[in-house]
Design a protein around this motif. Structure first.
Motif, PDB file in Angstrom:
ATOM      1  N   LEU A  84      13.403   8.365   3.145  1.00  0.00           N
ATOM      2  CA  LEU A  84      12.550   8.200   1.971  1.00  0.00           C
ATOM      3  C   LEU A  84      11.733   6.918   2.083  1.00  0.00           C
ATOM      4  O   LEU A  84      10.513   6.904   1.918  1.00  0.00           O
ATOM      5  CB  LEU A  84      13.438   8.148   0.729  1.00  0.00           C
ATOM      6  CG  LEU A  84      12.757   8.266  -0.614  1.00  0.00           C
ATOM      7  CD1 LEU A  84      12.125   9.644  -0.755  1.00  0.00           C
ATOM      8  CD2 LEU A  84      13.769   8.047  -1.732  1.00  0.00           C
ATOM      9  N   THR A  85      12.443   5.855   2.388  1.00  0.00           N
ATOM     10  CA  THR A  85      11.803   4.548   2.512  1.00  0.00           C
ATOM     11  C   THR A  85      10.705   4.577   3.561  1.00  0.00           C
ATOM     12  O   THR A  85       9.636   4.001   3.378  1.00  0.00           O
ATOM     13  CB  THR A  85      12.852   3.498   2.912  1.00  0.00           C
ATOM     14  OG1 THR A  85      13.935   3.557   1.987  1.00  0.00           O
ATOM     15  CG2 THR A  85      12.253   2.113   2.895  1.00  0.00           C
ATOM     16  N   ALA A 100       8.176  -3.638  -2.909  1.00  0.00           N
ATOM     17  CA  ALA A 100       9.316  -4.495  -3.247  1.00  0.00           C
ATOM     18  C   ALA A 100      10.538  -3.608  -3.414  1.00  0.00           C
ATOM     19  O   ALA A 100      10.487  -2.582  -4.082  1.00  0.00           O
ATOM     20  CB  ALA A 100       9.043  -5.272  -4.518  1.00  0.00           C
ATOM     21  N   LEU A 101      11.609  -4.018  -2.775  1.00  0.00           N
ATOM     22  CA  LEU A 101      12.805  -3.178  -2.746  1.00  0.00           C
ATOM     23  C   LEU A 101      13.852  -3.722  -3.703  1.00  0.00           C
ATOM     24  O   LEU A 101      14.225  -4.891  -3.625  1.00  0.00           O
ATOM     25  CB  LEU A 101      13.361  -3.163  -1.321  1.00  0.00           C
ATOM     26  CG  LEU A 101      14.545  -2.268  -1.047  1.00  0.00           C
ATOM     27  CD1 LEU A 101      14.173  -0.814  -1.268  1.00  0.00           C
ATOM     28  CD2 LEU A 101      15.044  -2.483   0.370  1.00  0.00           C
TER      29      LEU A 101
ATOM     30  N   GLY B  65       9.991 -11.664   2.564  1.00  0.00           N
ATOM     31  CA  GLY B  65       9.688 -10.409   3.234  1.00  0.00           C
ATOM     32  C   GLY B  65      10.738 -10.067   4.272  1.00  0.00           C
ATOM     33  O   GLY B  65      11.299 -10.951   4.912  1.00  0.00           O
ATOM     34  N   LEU B  66      11.001  -8.779   4.397  1.00  0.00           N
ATOM     35  CA  LEU B  66      11.875  -8.296   5.469  1.00  0.00           C
ATOM     36  C   LEU B  66      11.027  -7.442   6.387  1.00  0.00           C
ATOM     37  O   LEU B  66      10.453  -6.434   5.961  1.00  0.00           O
ATOM     38  CB  LEU B  66      13.034  -7.479   4.895  1.00  0.00           C
ATOM     39  CG  LEU B  66      13.903  -6.743   5.916  1.00  0.00           C
ATOM     40  CD1 LEU B  66      14.563  -7.722   6.871  1.00  0.00           C
ATOM     41  CD2 LEU B  66      14.954  -5.893   5.216  1.00  0.00           C
ATOM     42  N   VAL B  67      10.933  -7.851   7.628  1.00  0.00           N
ATOM     43  CA  VAL B  67      10.065  -7.153   8.581  1.00  0.00           C
ATOM     44  C   VAL B  67      10.897  -6.295   9.522  1.00  0.00           C
ATOM     45  O   VAL B  67      11.799  -6.793  10.190  1.00  0.00           O
ATOM     46  CB  VAL B  67       9.249  -8.159   9.408  1.00  0.00           C
ATOM     47  CG1 VAL B  67       8.446  -7.442  10.479  1.00  0.00           C
ATOM     48  CG2 VAL B  67       8.343  -8.965   8.499  1.00  0.00           C
ATOM     49  N   LEU B  99      12.517  -8.949  -2.881  1.00  0.00           N
ATOM     50  CA  LEU B  99      12.432  -8.637  -1.464  1.00  0.00           C
ATOM     51  C   LEU B  99      11.289  -7.671  -1.205  1.00  0.00           C
ATOM     52  O   LEU B  99      11.245  -6.578  -1.776  1.00  0.00           O
ATOM     53  CB  LEU B  99      13.744  -8.004  -0.988  1.00  0.00           C
ATOM     54  CG  LEU B  99      13.778  -7.648   0.487  1.00  0.00           C
ATOM     55  CD1 LEU B  99      13.828  -8.894   1.339  1.00  0.00           C
ATOM     56  CD2 LEU B  99      14.935  -6.731   0.800  1.00  0.00           C
ATOM     57  N   ALA B 100      10.386  -8.066  -0.354  1.00  0.00           N
ATOM     58  CA  ALA B 100       9.298  -7.164   0.027  1.00  0.00           C
ATOM     59  C   ALA B 100       9.620  -6.572   1.392  1.00  0.00           C
ATOM     60  O   ALA B 100       9.990  -7.288   2.316  1.00  0.00           O
ATOM     61  CB  ALA B 100       7.975  -7.903   0.079  1.00  0.00           C
ATOM     62  N   LEU B 101       9.491  -5.266   1.487  1.00  0.00           N
ATOM     63  CA  LEU B 101       9.895  -4.576   2.699  1.00  0.00           C
ATOM     64  C   LEU B 101       8.681  -4.189   3.535  1.00  0.00           C
ATOM     65  O   LEU B 101       7.762  -3.539   3.045  1.00  0.00           O
ATOM     66  CB  LEU B 101      10.680  -3.314   2.311  1.00  0.00           C
ATOM     67  CG  LEU B 101      11.299  -2.508   3.436  1.00  0.00           C
ATOM     68  CD1 LEU B 101      12.314  -3.333   4.184  1.00  0.00           C
ATOM     69  CD2 LEU B 101      11.932  -1.242   2.884  1.00  0.00           C
ATOM     70  N   PHE B 102       8.691  -4.578   4.777  1.00  0.00           N
ATOM     71  CA  PHE B 102       7.587  -4.218   5.667  1.00  0.00           C
ATOM     72  C   PHE B 102       8.121  -3.442   6.858  1.00  0.00           C
ATOM     73  O   PHE B 102       8.814  -4.002   7.704  1.00  0.00           O
ATOM     74  CB  PHE B 102       6.855  -5.469   6.158  1.00  0.00           C
ATOM     75  CG  PHE B 102       6.253  -6.264   5.053  1.00  0.00           C
ATOM     76  CD1 PHE B 102       4.994  -5.954   4.568  1.00  0.00           C
ATOM     77  CD2 PHE B 102       6.946  -7.306   4.462  1.00  0.00           C
ATOM     78  CE1 PHE B 102       4.429  -6.680   3.524  1.00  0.00           C
ATOM     79  CE2 PHE B 102       6.394  -8.040   3.412  1.00  0.00           C
ATOM     80  CZ  PHE B 102       5.132  -7.719   2.949  1.00  0.00           C
ATOM     81  N   ILE B 103       7.838  -2.172   6.863  1.00  0.00           N
ATOM     82  CA  ILE B 103       8.211  -1.367   8.019  1.00  0.00           C
ATOM     83  C   ILE B 103       6.925  -0.985   8.727  1.00  0.00           C
ATOM     84  O   ILE B 103       6.015  -0.424   8.113  1.00  0.00           O
ATOM     85  CB  ILE B 103       8.971  -0.094   7.597  1.00  0.00           C
ATOM     86  CG1 ILE B 103      10.267  -0.483   6.892  1.00  0.00           C
ATOM     87  CG2 ILE B 103       9.259   0.777   8.804  1.00  0.00           C
ATOM     88  CD1 ILE B 103      11.113   0.695   6.480  1.00  0.00           C
ATOM     89  N   PHE B 104       6.853  -1.305   9.985  1.00  0.00           N
ATOM     90  CA  PHE B 104       5.624  -1.013  10.719  1.00  0.00           C
ATOM     91  C   PHE B 104       5.788   0.259  11.523  1.00  0.00           C
ATOM     92  O   PHE B 104       6.765   0.419  12.246  1.00  0.00           O
ATOM     93  CB  PHE B 104       5.275  -2.162  11.658  1.00  0.00           C
ATOM     94  CG  PHE B 104       5.106  -3.462  10.927  1.00  0.00           C
ATOM     95  CD1 PHE B 104       4.489  -3.492   9.683  1.00  0.00           C
ATOM     96  CD2 PHE B 104       5.571  -4.639  11.461  1.00  0.00           C
ATOM     97  CE1 PHE B 104       4.336  -4.677   8.999  1.00  0.00           C
ATOM     98  CE2 PHE B 104       5.418  -5.830  10.783  1.00  0.00           C
ATOM     99  CZ  PHE B 104       4.800  -5.853   9.548  1.00  0.00           C
ATOM    100  N   HIS B 105       4.810   1.128  11.386  1.00  0.00           N
ATOM    101  CA  HIS B 105       4.901   2.395  12.103  1.00  0.00           C
ATOM    102  C   HIS B 105       4.083   2.383  13.371  1.00  0.00           C
ATOM    103  O   HIS B 105       4.055   3.351  14.115  1.00  0.00           O
ATOM    104  CB  HIS B 105       4.486   3.533  11.181  1.00  0.00           C
ATOM    105  CG  HIS B 105       5.317   3.574   9.929  1.00  0.00           C
ATOM    106  ND1 HIS B 105       5.007   2.834   8.811  1.00  0.00           N
ATOM    107  CD2 HIS B 105       6.478   4.199   9.634  1.00  0.00           C
ATOM    108  CE1 HIS B 105       5.922   3.043   7.875  1.00  0.00           C
ATOM    109  NE2 HIS B 105       6.825   3.861   8.343  1.00  0.00           N
TER     110      HIS B 105
END
Lengths: 346, 346
Positions: A84-85, A100-101, B65-67, B99-105
């Motif tokens: 989902l995320t 923001a999580l 941020g969480l990368v 917490l800001a979540l950054f997932i890079f695709h």
DNA sequence: TTCTCATCTGAAACCGGTTTCAGATACTGT
DNA sequence: ACAGTATCTGAAACCGGTTTCAGATGAGAA
């Protein structure tokens, strides 16, 4: 290196702050000449406007929140939330949104946090997920607050008490249950059992799909063939134990994890899948493939689900009332070995 | 309901904005009387200061941020990231951090996003994770930018090119490898093989631990007993296939997933675990328990890892140079059935 | 009593953008 | 040539807080 501000850029370009701002935001009535002049300076300096100042002035933060109201366990027992995320971040990134999580490890924590989320005006909107495993989720404690404060939000998973004005997206659980059961019927099974779950809409709907398929084929429902679990492996095991004396020749289990438990129960008494009993699961989690035999199961495209949720939220934030407010995403039957289709064809 | 601002509160309390602000932030020199007066109004109205305005004025957003620099696959093939995230959110919540979540695709996406993260000043700091599966991660493309811009960050996982000024936290992989191997030695195994992974520090360190344990017992390393994989099930399977002709009586596999693959390879040729070959895995993922036999494995407390990372980051943000900058978290051997310890005792 | 000094408070500047408003300029049509 | 209008631009107000600075007050010292 000193920080670049819009004033600095304005000065360098020989224009006013207002003009720079207009260029930045693509306003129409700017002469080509000035626009290029400003753009040149921006490109040259690599200036990027301060997000915080922008938010304050425009009352838009471009931050959306993802709320996951649960602690340790469930979050990583299955890949639902990660998938989902993933879908959510993908679409967020494309729309220059920051995600923001919020994971709550206790109810109190959730309560406090939501309150401050709503009040401090940091977020433009929220995506709410519900605990898939909780058996009683009749009332989401956050929703009333959000509505009162006019905070745009979309729910993932159909709320139990369906209110028309709540935006939500869900997979079509009824369809999934129907597809699975229909498939078993088409393969000629006669005594088709099910392990579902009570007290949550996903379980209810999957069961409803099961009943619809039976109905369509004029098979009367036999309640002795219906068991309930809570999505754990153990509950699947116990559920199957309860069903076995009824001698079903097939079973539709409303989650892969429970299906694995059911599989174990069947194999323990020396019966073979699919030869003696066929199984269809739900979710298409990785363990479904690793099982022996590989599980026929219903796949939900959770990533797309997440992505669409973001898009719906964006519509809501923009105040676009015309957007789609309720979505049921189609599911797909993945045919593998546990249903016996392959063998029957051969 | 109209929005409450600090001015409104000031007016209600009959004081100035400045005073309200001081009360809000717990400044010392305020008369008891005024303080209570203001606090009363705040409690009464439920006022909570606007986070965005606060950030702008104080140059602190309280957002970190969480990368996670990777796409679809790896994020949910194992519960590592979910567990990590869990630990991080827990400590973040306790410290009123968002917490800001950054997932890079994609790499490009990561590049662009990092740039804007750094430039727009939305975040106070970053937690950087590295792709555990990537074989070549010699250079983290973000680090130089972060340093140049003075953005506080902590890395999870020891960087390959160890720089002293980089703050990081990692599990003690060398210790884990040592514990696993030592255990096998103590059980009396003679030909202990290993499946590790090349080109990443975790694999290197686990292998180093393996060698240390052998060394200590004056067992010369036999490179024919060392295979490499890439953390996938297949690679574990292939690695074991390669090792089998060497007739090892035990194998330390540097990940549970690979261990499952190895297990399959062993069982395929008709050998029994642990009777013919003992296995010790790494990670203690749920499948480790579901396997037959249950896997003896090394557990890393990933949640604690995440939590500590947040605390270290907070120190860094506060400019506290005295904080601990390098941490190696201890691992623990979880003894189950696949190593034969239980049988030997019986 | 008067002078210091510490304590407390408010006015105003400031953070870095957006937006309103009005003035300047150029372009119509008559 | 001139009023009327459309287009473009900048000054200044504004978003909602924090922080500086200086003034007011009261206590203690001389």
């Amino acid at each position: 290196m000193k920080k670049l501000t819009i004033s600095a850029i304005a000065e360098l370009a020989g224009v006013s702050k207002a003009t720079v701002s207009r260029v930045l935001n693509g306003y129409p009535h700017i002469s080509q000449e000035l626009r290029e002049q400003v753009e040149a300076i921006i490109a040259e300096t690599g200036y990027q406007p301060n997000q915080v100042a922008r938010s304050l002035a425009s009352d838009r933060s471009n931050i959306i929140g993802l709320v996951i109201p649960k602690g340790t366990d469930a979050v990583f027992l299955d890949p639902y939330f990660p998938a989902l995320t993933n879908g959510i971040t993908q679409v967020s990134n494309n729309n220059s949104l920051t995600l923001a999580l919020f994971i709550f490890h206790s109810e109190q924590e959730g309560h406090d946090t939501i309150k401050s989320i709503v009040n401090t005006g940091l977020l433009d909107g929220l995506i709410l997920t519900t605990d898939r495993v909780t058996l009683d989720r009749t009332t989401d404690p956050f929703v009333p607050q959000l509505i009162e404060r006019d905070m745009p939000f979309v729910m993932i998973g159909r709320p139990d008490n369906l209110q028309d004005d709540i935006i939500f997206i869900d997979t079509d659980n009824a369809e999934g249950g129907y597809l699975a059961t229909r498939h078993l019927i088409d393969l000629g099974y006669q005594r088709i059992a099910t392990i579902s779950s009570k007290h949550n809409s996903a379980g209810d709907d999957r069961l409803a799909g099961y009943r619809k398929a039976l109905d369509e084929s004029d098979i009367a429902i036999d309640w002795a063939l219906v068991a309930y679990g809570d999505y754990t492996l153990e509950s699947g095991y116990k559920g199957m134990k309860k069903l076995l004396p009824q001698q079903p020749d097939a079973v539709f289990v409303a989650s892969d994890t429970m299906a694995l438990g059911a599989l174990r129960a069947i194999q323990e008494v020396g019966l073979k899948v699919p030869h003696d009993i066929a199984i269809v699961g739900y979710d298409d989690l990785p363990p479904a493939i690793q099982a022996t035999p590989q599980l026929t199961t219903v796949r939900q495209d959770v990533e797309t689900l997440g992505g669409m949720a973001v898009e719906m939220l964006l519509d809501a934030i923009r105040g676009d009332k015309s957007g789609i407010r309720h979505v049921f995403l189609s599911s797909k039957l993945i045919i593998r070995d546990s249903c016996g289709a392959v063998q029957k064809q051969a």
